[in-house]
Scaffold this motif. Structure first.
Motif, PDB file in Angstrom:
ATOM      1  N   UNK A 100      -7.189 -24.176  11.818  1.00 29.32           N
ATOM      2  CA  UNK A 100      -7.132 -23.650  13.170  1.00 29.32           C
ATOM      3  C   UNK A 100      -6.593 -22.229  13.174  1.00 29.32           C
ATOM      4  N   UNK A 101      -6.936 -21.488  14.207  1.00 35.42           N
ATOM      5  CA  UNK A 101      -6.440 -20.122  14.380  1.00 35.42           C
ATOM      6  C   UNK A 101      -5.548 -20.057  15.606  1.00 35.42           C
ATOM      7  N   UNK A 102      -4.559 -19.177  15.556  1.00 34.76           N
ATOM      8  CA  UNK A 102      -3.725 -18.908  16.724  1.00 34.76           C
ATOM      9  C   UNK A 102      -4.081 -17.527  17.262  1.00 34.76           C
ATOM     10  N   UNK A 103      -3.796 -17.323  18.541  1.00 34.09           N
ATOM     11  CA  UNK A 103      -4.136 -16.058  19.168  1.00 34.09           C
ATOM     12  C   UNK A 103      -2.908 -15.278  19.622  1.00 34.09           C
ATOM     13  N   UNK A 104      -3.187 -14.178  20.274  1.00 40.67           N
ATOM     14  CA  UNK A 104      -2.160 -13.234  20.710  1.00 40.67           C
ATOM     15  C   UNK A 104      -2.505 -12.845  22.141  1.00 40.67           C
ATOM     16  N   UNK A 105      -1.507 -12.656  22.971  1.00 41.75           N
ATOM     17  CA  UNK A 105      -1.761 -12.218  24.343  1.00 41.75           C
ATOM     18  C   UNK A 105      -0.563 -11.423  24.839  1.00 41.75           C
ATOM     19  N   UNK A 106      -0.562 -11.081  26.124  1.00 46.67           N
ATOM     20  CA  UNK A 106       0.505 -10.260  26.671  1.00 46.67           C
ATOM     21  C   UNK A 106       1.863 -10.925  26.672  1.00 46.67           C
ATOM     22  N   UNK A 107       1.892 -12.247  26.697  1.00 48.32           N
ATOM     23  CA  UNK A 107       3.143 -12.994  26.626  1.00 48.32           C
ATOM     24  C   UNK A 107       3.474 -13.227  25.154  1.00 48.32           C
ATOM     25  N   UNK A 108       4.520 -12.591  24.622  1.00 50.64           N
ATOM     26  CA  UNK A 108       4.817 -12.678  23.188  1.00 50.64           C
ATOM     27  C   UNK A 108       5.144 -14.085  22.706  1.00 50.64           C
TER      28      UNK A 108
END
Length: 338
Positions: free
Chosen positions: A119-127
Motif C-alpha cells: 500500500x501507499x500513503x499520501x500527503x496533504x495540507x494536514x501534516x
C-alpha cells in the motif's frame, strides 16, 4: 467479509460523499472536490472510466492455462499480483469521516500486507495525514511507500527523510498534484517540477524513486533520464484538471518509449480484475487501485481492504484463464481490442 457486505457498509457511512454506485463512472460525485469526484464537470474522471470500459478482452478457452502465474517483483518485493494501493488522504474532507486518518492508513497498509502486496500513503495540507501514514508503514516493518505532494524540494526531501526513518521501501512525488484544490485550501504551496528539481530529488535518496502523474511520452523520457525508478501513468483520478487524456490513451506509447528503462505503473478506474488485465495488455507492469480501498476501509476496516484486494486477485485469475494468459509479467496485446 465478502465484497457485497463491504460495499453496503461503506455506502451507509459515506452518504453525500460517495454513493458506492453499482457503476462507478463519476456521475454521482461529479465536481465534488474536495470529496470523491472529478474536478469541474467531472469529465476527466468519466473519460478515464469510459475509455477503459471500451477496451474489450478476447475470450479464448482452447489452451492449457489453468493456473496462471500472478506474482510480480517490484521494489525488491514479491507481490501476490500486480496491484498496489494508491496514495490517498483526507478522510474527513474527501470521504465523509467514516474512519479517521490514522485508521485509514493502518487499514490500507496492513490490508495490503495481508493480501501479499504493497500500500501507499499520501500527503496533504494536514501534516498529521502523512505522519499517520508513516506510523502505519513503520508498524508493518516498512512494507509501504510514501508519496509526497510537489512542494518545494526542501520540503519534499524533509519528508523523504521521514519516510526513510520509517523504513519505507520506496518514495515518490505525485507531480499531478501541482494544482490540487485541497492543497490550495490548506495554504500549502505546490507546483510543477523542473528537470533539475527532479534530478535533485532522485539523488537525495537511495530508495527507489517514483513519479506519479505522467501523461505524455516526453515527460516519461525526462523521468527516465533523471534516474527515476518508476512512473505511474495517471491523471490523478480526474481530480486536478478537466478534459485531460485518460491513462489508457497514452499508456501503450509511454511503455514503448521507456518501458525497457524504468517500471511503468498505471492507475485510473480499476474496479474489477479484468481492468488490471487490460492495463497489463497495454504494457503496464502493474496497477494502482484507489477508490475501492476507501470502500474497503470504511466498509470493513483492515479486513475490508484485504477483501478488496483478494476479490481483484481472484477476478484477475479468472480473466487470465479465460483469455489464455499464462503470466502476469507477459500479457499479450492480442487479448484486447480497443
Amino acid at each position: 467479509m465478502d465484497i457485497k457486505e463491504v460495499k453496503a457498509n461503506a455506502r451507509e457511512k459515506m452518504k453525500g460523499f460517495c454513493n458506492v454506485c453499482k457503476i462507478c463512472d463519476g456521475i454521482f460525485c461529479s465536481g465534488k472536490v474536495p470529496g470523491m469526484g472529478g474536478t469541474g464537470t467531472g469529465e476527466s474522471f468519466k473519460i478515464s472510466y469510459l475509455k477503459l470500459k471500451n477496451i474489450k478482452v478476447v475470450m479464448r478457452t482452447l489452451h492449457n492455462v489453468t493456473e496462471p502465474k500472478m506474482n510480480i517483483e517490484l521494489f525488491g518485493q514479491k507481490l501476490s499480483f500486480p496491484c498496489l494501493g494508491a496514495p490517498i488522504t483526507g478522510t474527513k474532507f474527501n470521504m465523509g469521516g467514516g474512519v479517521t486518518e490514522e485508521e485509514y492508513c493502518h487499514d490500507v497498509i496492513k490490508g495490503a500486507v495481508d493480501a501479499g502486496t504493497i500500500g501507499m500513503i499520501g500527503d496533504t495540507g494536514d501534516p498529521t495525514c502523512y505522519e499517520f501514514g508513516l506510523k502505519a508503514i513503520k508498524e508493518n516493518n516498512g512494507m509501504g511507500i510514501a508519496i509526497i505532494k510537489p512542494r518545494s524540494n526542501e520540503e519534499i526531501i524533509k519528508r523523504i527523510r521521514m519516510a526513510e526513518e520509517a523504513g519505507a521501501i520506496a518514495v515518490g512525488v505525485d507531480v499531478d498534484g501541482a494544482g490540487l484544490v485541497t492543497m490550495k485550501l490548506f495554504g500549502q504551496p505546490v507546483g510543477p517540477k523542473s528537470f533539475e528539481d527532479l534530478k535533485e530529488l532522485v539523488n537525495s535518496t537511495k530508495l527507489p524513486f517514483i513519479v506519479k502523474g505522467i501523461l505524455s511520452v516526453d515527460e516519461a523520457k525526462l523521468c527516465a533520464e533523471a534516474g527515476v525508478n518508476t512512473i505511474v501513468v495517471s491523471n490523478h483520478g480526474g481530480r486536478v484538471l478537466a478534459e485531460t487524456l485518460a491513462p489508457c490513451d497514452v499508456l501503450e506509447e509511454i511503455v514503448e518509449a521507456v518501458g525497457d528503462k524504468i517500471n511503468v505503473l498505471v492507475d485510473g478506474s480499476v474496479r474489477e480484475g479484468v481492468d488490471i488485465l487490460k492495463y497489463l495488455a497495454l504494457g503496464a507492469k502493474g496497477v494502482l487501485v484507489g477508490r475501492p480501498l476507501i470502500w474497503g476501509s470504511i466498509g470493513g476496516r483492515e479486513e475490508g481492504v484485504k477483501t478488496i484486494f483478494d476479490t481483484l486477485r481472484n477476478q484477475l485469475n479468472q480473466a487470465m484463464i479465460l483469455t489464455g494468459t499464462a503470466d502476469a509479467n507477459s500479457v499479450e496485446k492480442r487479448i484486447i481490442v480497443k
